[in-house]
Design an enzyme around this catalytic site. Structure first.
Site, PDB file in Angstrom:
ATOM      1  N   MET A 185       0.855  -1.188   0.000  1.00 18.12           N
ATOM      2  CA  MET A 185       0.000   0.000   0.000  1.00 18.12           C
ATOM      3  C   MET A 185       0.892   1.240   0.000  1.00 18.12           C
ATOM      4  O   MET A 185       0.466   2.323   0.405  1.00 18.12           O
ATOM      5  CB  MET A 185      -0.926  -0.022   1.211  1.00 18.12           C
ATOM      6  CG  MET A 185      -1.844  -1.241   1.198  1.00 18.12           C
ATOM      7  SD  MET A 185      -3.396  -1.007   2.064  1.00 18.12           S
ATOM      8  CE  MET A 185      -2.806  -0.769   3.715  1.00 18.12           C
ATOM      9  N   GLY A 186       2.148   1.065  -0.435  1.00 17.03           N
ATOM     10  CA  GLY A 186       3.063   2.205  -0.460  1.00 17.03           C
ATOM     11  C   GLY A 186       3.570   2.538   0.930  1.00 17.03           C
ATOM     12  O   GLY A 186       3.480   1.708   1.837  1.00 17.03           O
ATOM     13  N   HIS A 232       9.278   0.969   3.125  1.00 16.85           N
ATOM     14  CA  HIS A 232      10.338   1.045   4.139  1.00 16.85           C
ATOM     15  C   HIS A 232      11.239  -0.173   4.012  1.00 16.85           C
ATOM     16  O   HIS A 232      11.051  -1.008   3.113  1.00 16.85           O
ATOM     17  CB  HIS A 232       9.703   1.131   5.536  1.00 16.85           C
ATOM     18  CG  HIS A 232       8.654   0.075   5.769  1.00 16.85           C
ATOM     19  ND1 HIS A 232       8.965  -1.249   5.944  1.00 16.85           N
ATOM     20  CD2 HIS A 232       7.298   0.151   5.807  1.00 16.85           C
ATOM     21  CE1 HIS A 232       7.851  -1.933   6.108  1.00 16.85           C
ATOM     22  NE2 HIS A 232       6.821  -1.109   6.019  1.00 16.85           N
ATOM     23  N   GLY A 264      11.402  -2.886   5.558  1.00 15.84           N
ATOM     24  CA  GLY A 264      10.709  -4.182   5.589  1.00 15.84           C
ATOM     25  C   GLY A 264      10.293  -4.578   4.178  1.00 15.84           C
ATOM     26  O   GLY A 264      10.447  -5.744   3.772  1.00 15.84           O
ATOM     27  N   HIS A 265       9.782  -3.613   3.423  1.00 13.10           N
ATOM     28  CA  HIS A 265       9.407  -3.897   2.034  1.00 13.10           C
ATOM     29  C   HIS A 265      10.646  -4.271   1.209  1.00 13.10           C
ATOM     30  O   HIS A 265      10.570  -5.112   0.323  1.00 13.10           O
ATOM     31  CB  HIS A 265       8.748  -2.668   1.388  1.00 13.10           C
ATOM     32  CG  HIS A 265       7.375  -2.368   1.902  1.00 13.10           C
ATOM     33  ND1 HIS A 265       7.095  -1.258   2.665  1.00 13.10           N
ATOM     34  CD2 HIS A 265       6.197  -3.035   1.764  1.00 13.10           C
ATOM     35  CE1 HIS A 265       5.806  -1.245   2.963  1.00 13.10           C
ATOM     36  NE2 HIS A 265       5.236  -2.312   2.448  1.00 13.10           N
ATOM     37  N   GLN A 285     -10.111  -2.218   3.052  1.00 12.99           N
ATOM     38  CA  GLN A 285      -9.566  -2.870   4.237  1.00 12.99           C
ATOM     39  C   GLN A 285      -9.424  -1.913   5.426  1.00 12.99           C
ATOM     40  O   GLN A 285      -8.884  -2.285   6.457  1.00 12.99           O
ATOM     41  CB  GLN A 285      -8.255  -3.573   3.916  1.00 12.99           C
ATOM     42  CG  GLN A 285      -7.070  -2.688   3.643  1.00 12.99           C
ATOM     43  CD  GLN A 285      -5.886  -3.517   3.151  1.00 12.99           C
ATOM     44  OE1 GLN A 285      -5.880  -4.048   2.050  1.00 12.99           O
ATOM     45  NE2 GLN A 285      -4.864  -3.648   3.977  1.00 12.99           N
ATOM     46  N   LYS A 301       5.185 -10.024   9.901  1.00  7.33           N
ATOM     47  CA  LYS A 301       4.686  -9.057  10.885  1.00  7.33           C
ATOM     48  C   LYS A 301       3.156  -9.083  10.865  1.00  7.33           C
ATOM     49  O   LYS A 301       2.505  -9.026  11.885  1.00  7.33           O
ATOM     50  CB  LYS A 301       5.176  -7.636  10.600  1.00  7.33           C
ATOM     51  CG  LYS A 301       4.687  -6.682  11.696  1.00  7.33           C
ATOM     52  CD  LYS A 301       5.212  -5.299  11.531  1.00  7.33           C
ATOM     53  CE  LYS A 301       4.397  -4.496  10.587  1.00  7.33           C
ATOM     54  NZ  LYS A 301       3.068  -4.105  11.090  1.00  7.33           N
ATOM     55  N   ASP A 302       2.618  -9.205   9.642  1.00  7.55           N
ATOM     56  CA  ASP A 302       1.175  -9.326   9.490  1.00  7.55           C
ATOM     57  C   ASP A 302       0.826 -10.819   9.425  1.00  7.55           C
ATOM     58  O   ASP A 302       0.311 -11.307   8.418  1.00  7.55           O
ATOM     59  CB  ASP A 302       0.710  -8.596   8.223  1.00  7.55           C
ATOM     60  CG  ASP A 302       1.067  -7.122   8.277  1.00  7.55           C
ATOM     61  OD1 ASP A 302       0.805  -6.498   9.308  1.00  7.55           O
ATOM     62  OD2 ASP A 302       1.636  -6.601   7.306  1.00  7.55           O
TER      63      ASP A 302
HETATM   64  O1  PAF Z   1      -0.073  -5.498   4.094  1.00  2.00           O
HETATM   65  C1  PAF Z   1      -0.460  -4.723   3.209  1.00  2.00           C
HETATM   66  O2  PAF Z   1       0.264  -3.801   2.786  1.00  2.00           O
HETATM   67  C2  PAF Z   1      -1.838  -4.899   2.607  1.00  2.00           C
HETATM   68  O3  PAF Z   1      -2.720  -5.412   3.522  1.00  2.00           O
HETATM   69  C3  PAF Z   1      -1.841  -5.713   1.299  1.00  2.00           C
HETATM   70  C4  PAF Z   1      -1.345  -7.130   1.482  1.00  2.00           C
HETATM   71  C5  PAF Z   1      -1.008  -4.993   0.268  1.00  2.00           C
HETATM   72  C6  PAF Z   1      -3.267  -5.820   0.770  1.00  2.00           C
HETATM   73  O4  PAF Z   1      -3.816  -4.568   0.534  1.00  2.00           O
END
Ligand code: PAF
Length: 272
Positions: free
Chosen positions: A26-27, A30, A32-33, A57, A145-146
């Site tokens: 979702m932009g 950081h 982690g990405h 969401q 983390k999620d």
């Molecule tokens: O973790 C996220 O950034 C979001 O929940 C995802 C997986 C991109 C879905 O919108």
């Protein structure tokens, strides 16, 4: 890096590129990405990233509005990481087609964040399912983390016999063990340090449970200590058995402590 904004360009591309790994975001990118993207690259040199702040969401409009957005900075980072494709879709390009798969919501979706953020996981699974139908990636790379999101996506993929393989990544933390998160962009240095102190208390509790061989795990006292530190709102602190996904009570179960609390209006989660 090719940036795609139009659905017809996406369809054109997908018909040509036959295999790639996919990192949905979702932009507010950081470190982690970065780890997710590097892992995606290792799996398949063609990497595909999406940036889409999915309104479905967010259970609170204010949370959606305050979610960090900085496409210029994000694009620069993705270029540096040599990502091949970036798709920034429009809402209607994602949500206006009829899906093949039905959303599968495992009962784990009712716990933890599912309890405190009504509709959140339905929104996540909906958008991820749509991306999978549009892109048909070989791999999807997601962070631990999620953990709840990761688990529910895995269950949905399995139930619907989707061919995409899920690759999970360990949580990356800063020098104070605060997990990297887009929402940290809404915290100043002092508040980040405060957050890491709260997580440190929770971490100590896990060590205590193991060392003292606690048979009835209970976080009432820990929560009090966290409130005493100055936290005003805790959504949950719970031990979850990582095999059964049920509440853990005994020190000898394989469990993580999951937590969600607020620093001002910023909601933070972690599990370890
Ligand atoms: O973790 C996220 O950034 C979001 O929940 C995802 C997986 C991109 C879905 O919108």
């Amino acid at each position: 890096m090719k940036i795609i904004r139009q659905k017809k360009d996406l369809n054109n591309l997908i018909s040509k590129v036959n295999s790639f790994s996919f990192v949905p975001t979702m932009g507010g990118l950081h470190k982690g990405h970065e780890i997710l993207i590097k892992k995606a690259k290792k799996k398949n040199k063609n990497t595909f990233v999406t940036i889409f702040v999915n309104p479905k969401q967010f259970n609170l409009k204010s949370d959606f509005n305050n979610y960090p957005r900085n496409l210029k900075r994000d694009t620069k980072l993705l270029r540096k990481l040599k990502v091949n494709y970036l798709y920034c879709p429009k809402y209607k390009d994602i949500f206006s087609f009829k899906t093949k798969n039905k959303i599968y919501m495992h009962s784990f979706s009712k716990k933890l964040c599912g309890k405190y953020r009504p509709g959140h996981f339905k929104g996540v699974l909906d958008v991820v399912n749509r991306f999978l139908e549009l892109l048909n990636p070989k791999y999807i790379v997601l962070g631990k983390k999620d953990f709840q999101q990761l688990t529910l996506i895995k269950k949905h993929i399995k139930k619907n016999k989707i061919k995409t393989k899920v690759i999970s990544c360990e949580t990356l933390r800063d020098s104070n063990k605060l997990p990297y998160s887009s929402r940290n962009l809404n915290l100043n240095k002092k508040k980040k340090l405060f957050a890491s102190k709260v997580f440190a208390l929770i971490r100590k509790e896990k060590i205590y449970i193991k060392r003292k061989k606690i048979k009835k795990i209970n976080f009432t006292k820990l929560k009090k200590r966290i409130f005493d530190l100055g936290i005003k709102k805790i959504d949950y602190i719970e031990a979850i058995n990582l095999n059964t996904l049920n509440k853990a009570y005994n020190y000898n179960e394989k469990f993580n402590i999951f937590s969600a609390f607020y620093i001002d209006k910023v909601r933070l989660i972690d599990n370890f």
